[in-house]
Design an enzyme around this catalytic site. Structure first.
Site, PDB file in Angstrom:
ATOM      1  N   CYS A 192       2.407  -1.895  -2.278  1.00  0.00           N
ATOM      2  CA  CYS A 192       2.776  -3.264  -1.876  1.00  0.00           C
ATOM      3  C   CYS A 192       1.685  -4.237  -2.309  1.00  0.00           C
ATOM      4  O   CYS A 192       0.625  -4.302  -1.678  1.00  0.00           O
ATOM      5  CB  CYS A 192       2.975  -3.299  -0.364  1.00  0.00           C
ATOM      6  SG  CYS A 192       3.368  -4.920   0.282  1.00  0.00           S
ATOM      7  N   CYS A 232       0.968  -6.980   0.192  1.00  0.00           N
ATOM      8  CA  CYS A 232       0.179  -6.537   1.358  1.00  0.00           C
ATOM      9  C   CYS A 232      -1.292  -6.334   0.989  1.00  0.00           C
ATOM     10  O   CYS A 232      -2.188  -6.817   1.669  1.00  0.00           O
ATOM     11  CB  CYS A 232       0.707  -5.214   1.910  1.00  0.00           C
ATOM     12  SG  CYS A 232       2.495  -5.103   2.012  1.00  0.00           S
ATOM     13  N   ASP A 233      -1.524  -5.587  -0.103  1.00  0.00           N
ATOM     14  CA  ASP A 233      -2.887  -5.121  -0.387  1.00  0.00           C
ATOM     15  C   ASP A 233      -3.569  -5.817  -1.561  1.00  0.00           C
ATOM     16  O   ASP A 233      -4.771  -5.622  -1.766  1.00  0.00           O
ATOM     17  CB  ASP A 233      -2.862  -3.600  -0.655  1.00  0.00           C
ATOM     18  CG  ASP A 233      -2.253  -2.843   0.508  1.00  0.00           C
ATOM     19  OD1 ASP A 233      -2.410  -3.320   1.650  1.00  0.00           O
ATOM     20  OD2 ASP A 233      -1.618  -1.802   0.294  1.00  0.00           O
TER      21      ASP A 233
HETATM   22  C1  LIG Z   1       2.157   1.990   3.393  1.00  0.00           C
HETATM   23  C2  LIG Z   1       2.927   0.733   3.631  1.00  0.00           C
HETATM   24  C3  LIG Z   1       2.230  -0.457   3.829  1.00  0.00           C
HETATM   25  C4  LIG Z   1       2.928  -1.625   4.062  1.00  0.00           C
HETATM   26  N1  LIG Z   1       2.219  -2.766   4.297  1.00  0.00           N
HETATM   27  C5  LIG Z   1       2.872  -3.896   4.596  1.00  0.00           C
HETATM   28  C6  LIG Z   1       2.155  -5.084   4.928  1.00  0.00           C
HETATM   29  O1  LIG Z   1       0.927  -5.085   4.933  1.00  0.00           O
HETATM   30  N2  LIG Z   1       2.871  -6.196   5.204  1.00  0.00           N
HETATM   31  C7  LIG Z   1       4.242  -6.232   5.183  1.00  0.00           C
HETATM   32  O2  LIG Z   1       4.829  -7.265   5.474  1.00  0.00           O
HETATM   33  N3  LIG Z   1       4.946  -5.121   4.888  1.00  0.00           N
HETATM   34  C8  LIG Z   1       4.312  -3.958   4.598  1.00  0.00           C
HETATM   35  N4  LIG Z   1       5.024  -2.827   4.301  1.00  0.00           N
HETATM   36  C9  LIG Z   1       6.492  -2.903   4.283  1.00  0.00           C
HETATM   37  C10 LIG Z   1       7.095  -2.960   5.697  1.00  0.00           C
HETATM   38  O3  LIG Z   1       6.475  -1.999   6.519  1.00  0.00           O
HETATM   39  C11 LIG Z   1       8.602  -2.723   5.641  1.00  0.00           C
HETATM   40  O4  LIG Z   1       9.186  -3.714   4.836  1.00  0.00           O
HETATM   41  C12 LIG Z   1       9.233  -2.793   7.044  1.00  0.00           C
HETATM   42  O5  LIG Z   1       8.671  -1.819   7.897  1.00  0.00           O
HETATM   43  C13 LIG Z   1      10.740  -2.556   6.974  1.00  0.00           C
HETATM   44  O6  LIG Z   1      11.236  -2.570   8.281  1.00  0.00           O
HETATM   45  P1  LIG Z   1      12.649  -1.895   8.670  1.00  0.00           P
HETATM   46  O7  LIG Z   1      12.765  -2.044  10.141  1.00  0.00           O
HETATM   47  O8  LIG Z   1      13.715  -2.459   7.841  1.00  0.00           O
HETATM   48  O9  LIG Z   1      12.549  -0.371   8.257  1.00  0.00           O
HETATM   49  P2  LIG Z   1      11.474   0.775   8.598  1.00  0.00           P
HETATM   50  O10 LIG Z   1      10.165   0.212   8.935  1.00  0.00           O
HETATM   51  O11 LIG Z   1      11.579   1.721   7.458  1.00  0.00           O
HETATM   52  O12 LIG Z   1      12.096   1.454   9.902  1.00  0.00           O
HETATM   53  C14 LIG Z   1      13.300   2.162   9.850  1.00  0.00           C
HETATM   54  C15 LIG Z   1      13.320   3.153  10.999  1.00  0.00           C
HETATM   55  O13 LIG Z   1      14.623   3.733  11.098  1.00  0.00           O
HETATM   56  C16 LIG Z   1      14.469   5.075  11.539  1.00  0.00           C
HETATM   57  N5  LIG Z   1      15.700   5.818  11.215  1.00  0.00           N
HETATM   58  C17 LIG Z   1      16.237   6.070   9.993  1.00  0.00           C
HETATM   59  N6  LIG Z   1      17.377   6.765  10.116  1.00  0.00           N
HETATM   60  C18 LIG Z   1      17.582   6.976  11.452  1.00  0.00           C
HETATM   61  C19 LIG Z   1      18.595   7.653  12.223  1.00  0.00           C
HETATM   62  N7  LIG Z   1      19.647   8.236  11.631  1.00  0.00           N
HETATM   63  N8  LIG Z   1      18.481   7.681  13.558  1.00  0.00           N
HETATM   64  C20 LIG Z   1      17.428   7.071  14.177  1.00  0.00           C
HETATM   65  N9  LIG Z   1      16.439   6.430  13.496  1.00  0.00           N
HETATM   66  C21 LIG Z   1      16.523   6.373  12.167  1.00  0.00           C
HETATM   67  C22 LIG Z   1      13.264   5.558  10.733  1.00  0.00           C
HETATM   68  O14 LIG Z   1      12.673   6.703  11.325  1.00  0.00           O
HETATM   69  C23 LIG Z   1      12.364   4.330  10.771  1.00  0.00           C
HETATM   70  O15 LIG Z   1      11.444   4.389  11.847  1.00  0.00           O
HETATM   71  C24 LIG Z   1       4.359  -1.635   4.073  1.00  0.00           C
HETATM   72  C25 LIG Z   1       5.058  -0.441   3.879  1.00  0.00           C
HETATM   73  C26 LIG Z   1       4.357   0.735   3.680  1.00  0.00           C
HETATM   74  C27 LIG Z   1       5.108   2.042   3.499  1.00  0.00           C
END
Ligand SMILES: Cc1cc2nc3c(=O)[nH]c(=O)nc-3n(C[C@H](O)[C@H](O)[C@H](O)COP(=O)(O)OP(=O)(O)OC[C@H]3O[C@@H](n4cnc5c(N)ncnc54)[C@H](O)[C@@H]3O)c2cc1C
Length: 552
Positions: free
Chosen positions: A365, A368-369
């Site tokens: 990202c 982010c970094d």
């Molecule tokens: C290493 C890393 C660093 C990052 N740094 C940043 C940053 O500094 N700033 C920033 O803005 N963004 C950052 N991001 C991106 C950001 O974290 C994501 O865009 C954000 O978390 C997406 O949110 P979400 O809720 O859509 O999905 P997710 O965070 O992916 O959450 C989805 C959740 O759904 C759950 N799930 C899936 N299927 C099922 C099921 N069938 N039943 C129950 N639960 C389920 C999963 O276990 C997961 O916990 C980073 C990402 C990563 C990987």
């Protein structure tokens, strides 16, 4: 002076008698005798030794069920029980592993009395949820709890620790350490504020905790800031079930519940989703820098104020219709609407060094970094729109970036490619990353030139990887939710999918993949769900619009 020689008036005196009477009655109900062993040295901490004797004497005037034996620290009994400090007080040492270093004085008298009562009754009042957590601790735990006689919060934490040590004497041992009598130990552990709890020399709590949080922290050997009670119900009715406890799902939970919808979040794994594996977040408004875990704790605690969270529970299937039936590995939810917030995962290169150095120079990202690499040299791996956009972003903030692509042409839009050229960003075509090297952080990559069939090394400070995402759409596909050609959930502007009652939010929708955008989409989706539920007519009106969007 009014009252007696101590200045006590009649009211205070009768209060003291009442307490004494109650204590006598409670001690009478004790079924076991409690034996105390006190180890002292006349040359060490004598005021603390004497205070301990006096307190125990006071207790023994109320009951004959407390025995005391005192030994000098030079006595062989001190060796037998490994007592080295004066005063050291052992509680029922044949059965329990509980010792008090210092005098149980001041606020700590309450803890001391409670310890005697719990041991004398052979039971504690540990409630069911906390007991369940304690029961699952199998590995030994050695608790050190720092307290002081003037700390009003210490008894609560001390009683938590005592309950663990009394309920599970074979697994949990406890040292309650008075920092006044043992300033050297307080220094050694930097325990300058009390209560502070260590288990196996790891700090697991600062301050007093509710008992469930104490047991969770003891179980996980890390301070926990929220507790989610178990729920055994086989069937639960709700207006909205949110699948996924990342930022999109947690925000939707807050907005859904605040709109009056009975909402529940189901998370199969770690709450916080991808944030839970993010070392630092620097771009969430209002939080200039926070560890990923801290931000998760804030979001989860906030969501728990409004809605129920079912963690460690996976949604396996959804039966569409009215109502919708959400089937997890533990129960069924009968619901009016479902929000899919299942997220997406970065695709990995799967080369040596990648996972070990992730967060130490390997990043997925640039938004982010990127700022951490200003003035430094990095490669950006990938050849599509994301890789080129992110390379341009890095260049723009002053990072020395080279694009590395395994084919001989980029897949990105022409305009982006032309921007790449005008910004003089070098591109290594036909080149693949073979290995990422570095001890604690990235220092070098090994690149393979596919045409020349040669490896070469390149010194770099960072490796940014943008080779695509894997959206978590298995569940959506299973129930017939339409996807875009890129594999994300197809949705209209109000986050509705093609299946009535099923909505989407966050990374699963594609687009920008950031915490703030996922949270924003979660909020929008929950508000849209609320409006559709209270105004089905509106839902019908916009169905046509939805169809049009879906056909795009
Ligand atoms: C290493 C890393 C660093 C990052 N740094 C940043 C940053 O500094 N700033 C920033 O803005 N963004 C950052 N991001 C991106 C950001 O974290 C994501 O865009 C954000 O978390 C997406 O949110 P979400 O809720 O859509 O999905 P997710 O965070 O992916 O959450 C989805 C959740 O759904 C759950 N799930 C899936 N299927 C099922 C099921 N069938 N039943 C129950 N639960 C389920 C999963 O276990 C997961 O916990 C980073 C990402 C990563 C990987």
């Amino acid at each position: 002076m009014k009252g007696d020689d101590y200045g006590w008036d009649e009211g205070k005196k009768s209060e003291a008698w009442e307490v004494e009477r109650e204590l006598r009655k409670t001690f009478d109900r004790m079924t076991n005798k409690v034996s105390l062993l006190l180890f002292t040295s006349p040359t060490k901490n004598e005021p603390f030794n004497e205070a301990t004797r006096q307190i125990i004497r006071g207790i023994r005037q109320l009951t004959d069920k407390v025995d005391l034996l005192e030994f000098d620290l030079n006595h062989k009994m001190a060796q037998k029980w490994n007592a080295e400090r004066s005063p050291t007080l052992l509680f029922g040492p044949e059965r329990y592993h509980i010792r008090w270093l210092g005098a149980p004085a001041g606020e700590e008298v309450r803890t001391f009395v409670q310890a005697l009562i719990m041991m004398g009754q052979g039971t504690t009042s540990l409630e069911e949820q906390a007991r369940k957590i304690l029961e699952r601790i199998e590995e030994p735990r050695h608790i050190k709890l720092f307290v002081s006689p003037t700390c009003p919060y210490c008894p609560q934490q001390a009683v938590n620790a005592l309950m663990a040590a009394i309920e599970k004497p074979e697994t949990v041992s406890l040292e309650i350490i008075d920092i006044l009598a043992n300033p050297d130990l307080a220094d050694e552990y930097s325990a300058q504020s009390v209560p502070q709890t260590f288990s196996d020399d790891i700090l697991i709590a600062q301050g007093a905790q509710p008992v469930e949080l104490f047991m969770l922290s003891l179980d996980r050997l890390e301070e926990q800031s929220f507790f989610i009670p178990d729920d055994d119900a086989e069937e639960i009715e709700a207006d909205l079930v949110i699948v996924g406890g990342g930022p999109a799902g947690l925000t939707a939970g807050i907005y859904g519940a605040r709109s009056g919808l009975n909402s529940a979040i189901v998370e199969k794994d770690t709450l916080g989703g991808q944030i839970a594996i993010t070392p630092f977040v620097e771009n969430y408004p209002g939080v200039s820098q926070a560890g990923g875990k801290t931000l998760v704790d804030l979001m989860v605690s906030h969501a728990l104020e409004y809605c129920r969270i079912f963690q460690g529970e996976e949604v396996m299937d959804i039966k569409t219709g009215k109502p919708l039936v959400v089937i997890t590995n533990k129960r069924r939810f009968i619901v009016r609407t479902v929000l899919l917030a299942t997220g997406a995962k970065h695709r990995h290169l799967d080369v040596s060094g990648e996972s070990r150095l992730s967060g130490h120079g390997v990043s997925y990202c640039s938004a982010c970094d990127g700022p951490l690499f200003r003035g430094r040299k990095v490669i950006m791996v990938g050849g599509g729109n994301s890789a080129v956009t992110e390379a341009l972003h890095l260049k723009n903030i002053g990072v020395d970036v080279t694009l590395v692509h395994r084919r001989d042409t980029l897949r990105a839009q022409e305009q982006l490619v032309s921007n790449l050229r005008s910004n003089q960003i070098p591109v290594l075509f036909n080149t693949e990353v073979q290995e990422i090297r570095g001890k604690d952080r990235v220092t070098e990559v090994v690149l393979h030139d596919n045409k020349a069939r040669k490896d070469k090394k390149m010194e770099v400070n960072g490796v940014f990887i943008a080779v695509g995402y894997e959206p978590a759409v298995a569940l959506a596909q299973k129930i017939g939710v339409e996807l875009t050609p890129e594999g994300y959930i197809r949705h209209d502007s109000r986050h509705r999918t093609n299946i009535p009652g099923v909505y989407s939010a966050g990374d699963i929708e594609g687009g920008y993949k950031q915490i703030v955008t996922a949270a924003g989409q979660g909020a929008e989706a929950a508000l849209s769900i609320f409006e559709d539920l209270v105004n089905p007519y509106w839902r019908k009106e916009t169905a046509e619009e939805q169809l049009k969007t879906n056909q795009k």
